[in-house]
Write an enzyme that holds these catalytic residues in place. Sequence first.
Site, PDB file in Angstrom:
ATOM      1  CG  ASP A 135      -2.336 -16.193  12.078  1.00 29.35           C
ATOM      2  OD1 ASP A 135      -1.085 -16.817  11.837  1.00 29.35           O
ATOM      3  OD2 ASP A 135      -3.300 -16.121  11.639  1.00 29.35           O
ATOM      4  CG  HIS A 195       5.980 -20.562  14.276  1.00 30.77           C
ATOM      5  ND1 HIS A 195       6.705 -20.044  15.149  1.00 30.77           N
ATOM      6  CD2 HIS A 195       5.909 -19.755  13.073  1.00 30.77           C
ATOM      7  CE1 HIS A 195       7.393 -19.018  14.467  1.00 30.77           C
ATOM      8  NE2 HIS A 195       6.973 -18.682  13.222  1.00 30.77           N
ATOM      9  CB  SER A 220      12.267 -30.047   7.868  1.00 35.11           C
ATOM     10  OG  SER A 220      11.937 -31.255   7.051  1.00 35.11           O
ATOM     11  CE1 TYR A 227       7.105 -27.605   7.162  1.00 30.27           C
ATOM     12  CE2 TYR A 227       8.358 -29.480   6.049  1.00 30.27           C
ATOM     13  CZ  TYR A 227       8.059 -28.714   7.101  1.00 30.27           C
ATOM     14  OH  TYR A 227       8.491 -28.935   8.458  1.00 30.27           O
ATOM     15  CB  SER A 243      11.013 -23.832  -1.066  1.00 31.84           C
ATOM     16  OG  SER A 243       9.400 -23.349  -1.031  1.00 31.84           O
ATOM     17  CE  LYS A 258      10.185 -26.093   8.177  1.00 31.12           C
ATOM     18  NZ  LYS A 258      10.067 -25.380   9.613  1.00 31.12           N
ATOM     19  N   GLY A 282      13.474 -35.157  10.815  1.00 31.82           N
ATOM     20  CA  GLY A 282      12.684 -35.997   9.832  1.00 31.82           C
ATOM     21  C   GLY A 282      11.281 -36.042  10.218  1.00 31.82           C
ATOM     22  CG  LEU A 283       7.354 -39.411   9.627  1.00 33.48           C
ATOM     23  CD1 LEU A 283       6.206 -37.976   9.401  1.00 33.48           C
ATOM     24  CD2 LEU A 283       7.262 -40.528   9.055  1.00 33.48           C
ATOM     25  CB  THR A 300       2.505 -35.917  15.745  1.00 34.66           C
ATOM     26  OG1 THR A 300       2.054 -35.705  14.435  1.00 34.66           O
ATOM     27  CG2 THR A 300       3.995 -35.126  16.166  1.00 34.66           C
TER      28      THR A 300
END
Length: 250
Positions: A38, A66, A120, A133, A135, A137, A166-167, A170
């Site tokens: 973790d 991760h 990202s 998220y 911030s 990146k 990007g997107l 998945t």
Amino acid sequence: MELKLALVARSQNKLENVREELIRRGTPAENVLVISFDFSNVTGSKEVVEQTLRKFGSLDYLVSNHAILLSGPILALPELQDPDYIEKIFRINLFSHIQLAVHALPHLEKQNGHMFFTSSILGEIPMFSASLYSSTKHAMNGFFYSLQQELLARESPVSLTVGAFGLIWTKQVDELFADGPTFFYDWTKGSVEDCARGMAEAYVTRPQTLTFSRLTGLTYRPLWYFVPNFLHEEMIRKIMAFMSKGAENK
């Protein structure tokens, strides 16, 4: 040269599934190490590198992929404002990557190695439903592009690629947007297979940045830098439409 892999994730079961698939495809069992870990335990990140070295003796590539992907307007969700929660997000999405880089670097330099850190496109543009998220990146980009300069300045044999993704479509994203359109332009989406192919090529070509999909960078970067007000309005329009659609489906 045989492929030797250390696979690291939280889920032991998922790691074992990947290991079994690699073995099925011909990778010797002794060449696949799985480590359940973790990454909110930042100081323990060093042990991931040490376990890999104890098993294989050297390190050629580090792929750090991760993150916690979370969304929601922070002003509307008090749980996202909790300082301990914010710190945990930064531990996983930023601090652990830094620790991996620091501890892996001396071993990578012995092998003329390479590092790949997945960031990202939200590390370059804002999105109001992903402020935490985004911030992390942005901070990740600031650190690792600066580290690129430092490696060049010290004439290190190690290269570093930042993945501006990007997107990626998945299974999880497919489930998230199963009831309707996303808040991204359709032509900026990318498949898992094409993304994996681009990452594999980057391990050979070693670019400073891998943007995927390419249209993502060609679209969102100029919008943000040259017409930021338009991007703000467009993001708000698309996200509000998506959130309204989700509320209707409940």
